[in-house]
Design an enzyme around this catalytic site. Structure first.
Site, PDB file in Angstrom:
ATOM      1  N   CYS A  39      42.931 -17.659   8.042  1.00 12.02           N
ATOM      2  CA  CYS A  39      43.652 -18.934   7.920  1.00 12.02           C
ATOM      3  C   CYS A  39      43.501 -19.758   9.205  1.00 12.02           C
ATOM      4  O   CYS A  39      44.006 -19.365  10.252  1.00 12.02           O
ATOM      5  CB  CYS A  39      45.116 -18.621   7.620  1.00 12.02           C
ATOM      6  SG  CYS A  39      46.253 -19.988   7.828  1.00 12.02           S
ATOM      7  N   CYS A  42      46.760 -20.885  10.834  1.00 10.37           N
ATOM      8  CA  CYS A  42      47.424 -19.715  11.432  1.00 10.37           C
ATOM      9  C   CYS A  42      46.822 -19.430  12.809  1.00 10.37           C
ATOM     10  O   CYS A  42      47.544 -19.141  13.766  1.00 10.37           O
ATOM     11  CB  CYS A  42      47.260 -18.486  10.540  1.00 10.37           C
ATOM     12  SG  CYS A  42      47.940 -18.670   8.878  1.00 10.37           S
TER      13      CYS A  42
END
Length: 113
Positions: A39, A42
């Site tokens: 991600c 993230c």
């Protein structure tokens, strides 16, 4: 309840889903970072999450949604990053999407004495 000295100064990686409730119960305030290695947002948030662990009285727990799918489902995580703030062992706040260090610190400060 914990004292600030016992709060880890760096994020703790959840290895066993059975330890989640114990970790949340052990600390007054816990920021839980539901993330995945793939991600992008993230990864961009990682420095902010590490700074929160180092600079606040909150413990930080990282939960890889690919490893702990059942836990993510239990807490209604539908997109990542999702960050949950637990205070006194109870879910107190939820933020979804990339956040700044200040936003995370403010979310924690709202639940610390």
């Amino acid at each position: 309840m914990s004292s600030p000295e016992s709060v880890p100064a760096e994020p703790i990686q959840l290895s066993d889903a059975d330890e989640f409730d114990d970790f949340v119960a052990e600390h007054d305030v816990v920021l839980v970072d539901f993330y995945a290695d793939w991600c992008g947002p993230c990864q961009m948030m990682e420095p902010a999450v590490e700074a929160v662990a180092a600079n606040t009285d909150a413990a930080v727990l990282k939960v890889d949604v690919d490893v702990h799918q059942a836990l993510a489902a239990e807490y209604g995580v539908q997109s990542i990053p999702t960050l949950l703030v637990f205070a006194g062992g109870e879910l107190a706040d939820r933020v979804v999407g990339a956040q700044s260090e200040d936003a995370l610190t403010d979310a924690i400060a709202a639940h610390t004495a």
